[in-house]
Motif scaffolding. Structure first.
Motif, PDB file in Angstrom:
ATOM      1  N   SER A   1      31.311  24.659  33.552  1.00  0.00           N
ATOM      2  CA  SER A   1      32.375  24.381  34.459  1.00  0.00           C
ATOM      3  C   SER A   1      32.289  25.151  35.620  1.00  0.00           C
ATOM      4  CB  SER A   1      33.669  24.221  33.802  1.00  0.00           C
ATOM      5  OG  SER A   1      33.742  23.354  32.749  1.00  0.00           O
ATOM      6  N   THR A   2      32.139  26.489  35.365  1.00  0.00           N
ATOM      7  CA  THR A   2      32.269  27.691  36.400  1.00  0.00           C
ATOM      8  C   THR A   2      30.927  27.405  37.470  1.00  0.00           C
ATOM      9  OG1 THR A   2      33.349  29.090  34.839  1.00  0.00           O
ATOM     10  CG2 THR A   2      32.241  30.138  36.747  1.00  0.00           C
ATOM     11  N   LEU A   3      29.883  27.350  36.733  1.00  0.00           N
ATOM     12  CA  LEU A   3      28.784  26.887  37.700  1.00  0.00           C
ATOM     13  C   LEU A   3      29.016  25.551  38.767  1.00  0.00           C
ATOM     14  CD1 LEU A   3      25.883  27.864  35.304  1.00  0.00           C
ATOM     15  CD2 LEU A   3      26.686  29.278  37.319  1.00  0.00           C
ATOM     16  N   PHE A   4      29.623  24.520  37.893  1.00  0.00           N
ATOM     17  CA  PHE A   4      29.707  23.411  38.860  1.00  0.00           C
ATOM     18  C   PHE A   4      30.695  23.420  39.846  1.00  0.00           C
ATOM     19  CE2 PHE A   4      31.778  19.202  39.636  1.00  0.00           C
ATOM     20  CZ  PHE A   4      30.658  18.607  39.904  1.00  0.00           C
ATOM     21  N   PHE A   5      31.653  24.024  39.610  1.00  0.00           N
ATOM     22  CA  PHE A   5      32.886  24.247  40.747  1.00  0.00           C
ATOM     23  C   PHE A   5      32.219  25.188  41.683  1.00  0.00           C
ATOM     24  CE2 PHE A   5      36.150  23.103  37.078  1.00  0.00           C
ATOM     25  CZ  PHE A   5      36.310  21.844  37.282  1.00  0.00           C
TER      26      PHE A   5
ATOM     27  N   ASN B   1      37.724  23.461  44.720  1.00  0.00           N
ATOM     28  CA  ASN B   1      36.588  24.139  43.701  1.00  0.00           C
ATOM     29  C   ASN B   1      36.546  25.602  43.602  1.00  0.00           C
ATOM     30  OD1 ASN B   1      35.065  21.593  42.894  1.00  0.00           O
ATOM     31  ND2 ASN B   1      35.694  21.077  44.937  1.00  0.00           N
ATOM     32  N   ALA B   2      36.690  26.274  44.937  1.00  0.00           N
ATOM     33  CA  ALA B   2      36.577  27.869  44.947  1.00  0.00           C
ATOM     34  C   ALA B   2      37.991  27.917  44.156  1.00  0.00           C
ATOM     35  CB  ALA B   2      36.814  28.210  46.567  1.00  0.00           C
ATOM     36  N   GLY B   3      39.047  27.358  44.199  1.00  0.00           N
ATOM     37  CA  GLY B   3      40.354  28.091  43.380  1.00  0.00           C
ATOM     38  C   GLY B   3      40.155  28.157  41.927  1.00  0.00           C
ATOM     39  N   ALA B   4      39.423  26.808  41.588  1.00  0.00           N
ATOM     40  CA  ALA B   4      39.065  26.555  40.192  1.00  0.00           C
ATOM     41  C   ALA B   4      38.153  27.557  39.594  1.00  0.00           C
ATOM     42  CB  ALA B   4      38.330  25.213  39.914  1.00  0.00           C
ATOM     43  N   THR B   5      37.025  28.009  40.457  1.00  0.00           N
ATOM     44  CA  THR B   5      36.178  29.096  40.174  1.00  0.00           C
ATOM     45  C   THR B   5      36.525  30.337  39.997  1.00  0.00           C
ATOM     46  OG1 THR B   5      34.215  27.943  41.388  1.00  0.00           O
ATOM     47  CG2 THR B   5      33.737  30.085  40.726  1.00  0.00           C
ATOM     48  N   LEU B   6      37.591  30.682  40.914  1.00  0.00           N
ATOM     49  CA  LEU B   6      38.260  31.978  40.915  1.00  0.00           C
ATOM     50  C   LEU B   6      39.175  31.971  39.558  1.00  0.00           C
ATOM     51  CD1 LEU B   6      38.917  32.670  44.597  1.00  0.00           C
ATOM     52  CD2 LEU B   6      37.446  33.956  43.032  1.00  0.00           C
ATOM     53  N   ILE B   7      39.779  31.035  39.286  1.00  0.00           N
ATOM     54  CA  ILE B   7      40.754  30.837  38.164  1.00  0.00           C
ATOM     55  C   ILE B   7      40.095  31.293  36.827  1.00  0.00           C
ATOM     56  CG2 ILE B   7      42.363  29.539  36.679  1.00  0.00           C
ATOM     57  CD1 ILE B   7      43.420  28.530  39.352  1.00  0.00           C
ATOM     58  N   LEU B   8      38.865  30.393  36.908  1.00  0.00           N
ATOM     59  CA  LEU B   8      38.006  30.840  35.598  1.00  0.00           C
ATOM     60  C   LEU B   8      37.422  32.176  35.295  1.00  0.00           C
ATOM     61  CD1 LEU B   8      36.081  27.392  35.632  1.00  0.00           C
ATOM     62  CD2 LEU B   8      37.524  28.079  33.815  1.00  0.00           C
TER      63      LEU B   8
ATOM     64  N   ILE C   1      38.738  34.991  36.870  1.00  0.00           N
ATOM     65  CA  ILE C   1      39.987  35.853  36.826  1.00  0.00           C
ATOM     66  C   ILE C   1      40.559  35.974  35.219  1.00  0.00           C
ATOM     67  CG2 ILE C   1      42.234  36.447  37.470  1.00  0.00           C
ATOM     68  CD1 ILE C   1      41.173  35.620  40.396  1.00  0.00           C
ATOM     69  N   THR C   2      40.460  34.937  34.838  1.00  0.00           N
ATOM     70  CA  THR C   2      41.148  34.700  33.574  1.00  0.00           C
ATOM     71  C   THR C   2      40.118  34.911  32.312  1.00  0.00           C
ATOM     72  OG1 THR C   2      40.587  32.312  33.295  1.00  0.00           O
ATOM     73  CG2 THR C   2      42.885  33.023  34.224  1.00  0.00           C
ATOM     74  N   GLY C   3      38.788  34.975  32.549  1.00  0.00           N
ATOM     75  CA  GLY C   3      38.026  35.148  31.515  1.00  0.00           C
ATOM     76  C   GLY C   3      37.283  34.028  31.250  1.00  0.00           C
ATOM     77  N   ALA C   4      37.847  33.019  31.421  1.00  0.00           N
ATOM     78  CA  ALA C   4      37.445  31.612  30.929  1.00  0.00           C
ATOM     79  C   ALA C   4      35.933  31.426  31.202  1.00  0.00           C
ATOM     80  CB  ALA C   4      38.373  30.309  31.250  1.00  0.00           C
ATOM     81  N   ALA C   5      35.619  31.838  32.270  1.00  0.00           N
ATOM     82  CA  ALA C   5      34.347  31.573  32.860  1.00  0.00           C
ATOM     83  C   ALA C   5      33.157  31.967  31.520  1.00  0.00           C
ATOM     84  CB  ALA C   5      33.815  32.280  34.167  1.00  0.00           C
ATOM     85  N   ARG C   6      33.572  33.093  30.846  1.00  0.00           N
ATOM     86  CA  ARG C   6      32.497  33.078  29.756  1.00  0.00           C
ATOM     87  C   ARG C   6      32.171  32.160  28.753  1.00  0.00           C
ATOM     88  NH1 ARG C   6      35.726  38.191  30.252  1.00  0.00           N
ATOM     89  NH2 ARG C   6      36.906  37.482  28.471  1.00  0.00           N
TER      90      ARG C   6
END
Length: 128
Positions: A102-106, A83-90, A92-97
């Motif tokens: 998904s970012t909040l859940f992970f 979950n921390a890895g998924a959050t960081l990937i989202l 770092i890649t800008g996909a969190a925007r």
């Protein structure tokens, strides 16, 4: 119910319904649209769905262990990494925007698992 049991139940239920089942069962055109990805074969989607299902097997074993009164250290470590890895990937890649939920859940699951690891006795106490 304990904090840890509720956290693991939430992770299992949401991930099963929102990730594993869709990637295992939805038609390829729907997955292409949802994932914003176009692969000539649905194999990648099915493999991802199966990998997530394997993680859910781990979370379920942790849930059973926690229900038995034992803190599931290895499952907590797996969950933090996932979950921390998924959050960081989202992030770092800008996909969190664009994938805010998904970012909040992970991120919330990762935070809850980190807190459980830091305070295992509190995580195993009934909430009421």
């Amino acid at each position: 119910m304990t904090f840890l049991v509720i956290l693991l139940l939430a992770k299992i239920a949401v991930t099963l319904l929102a990730v594993a089942l869709p990637f295992l069962a939805l038609p390829k055109p729907t997955l292409d649209r949802l994932a914003q990805f176009d692969d000539p074969s649905p194999t990648l989607y099915r493999l991802y769905g199966m990998a997530v299902t394997a993680l859910l097997v781990g979370y379920t074993s942790g849930l059973v262990t926690a229900l038995g009164g034992v803190f599931p250290w290895s499952i907590i470590a797996m969950g933090i990494a996932s979950n921390a890895g998924a959050t960081l990937i989202l992030i770092i890649t800008g996909a969190a925007r664009t994938r805010v939920l998904s970012t909040l859940f992970f991120g919330a699951i990762a935070t809850g698992l980190i807190l459980a690891a830091l305070f295992p006795q509190a995580a195993m106490q009934p909430l009421l």
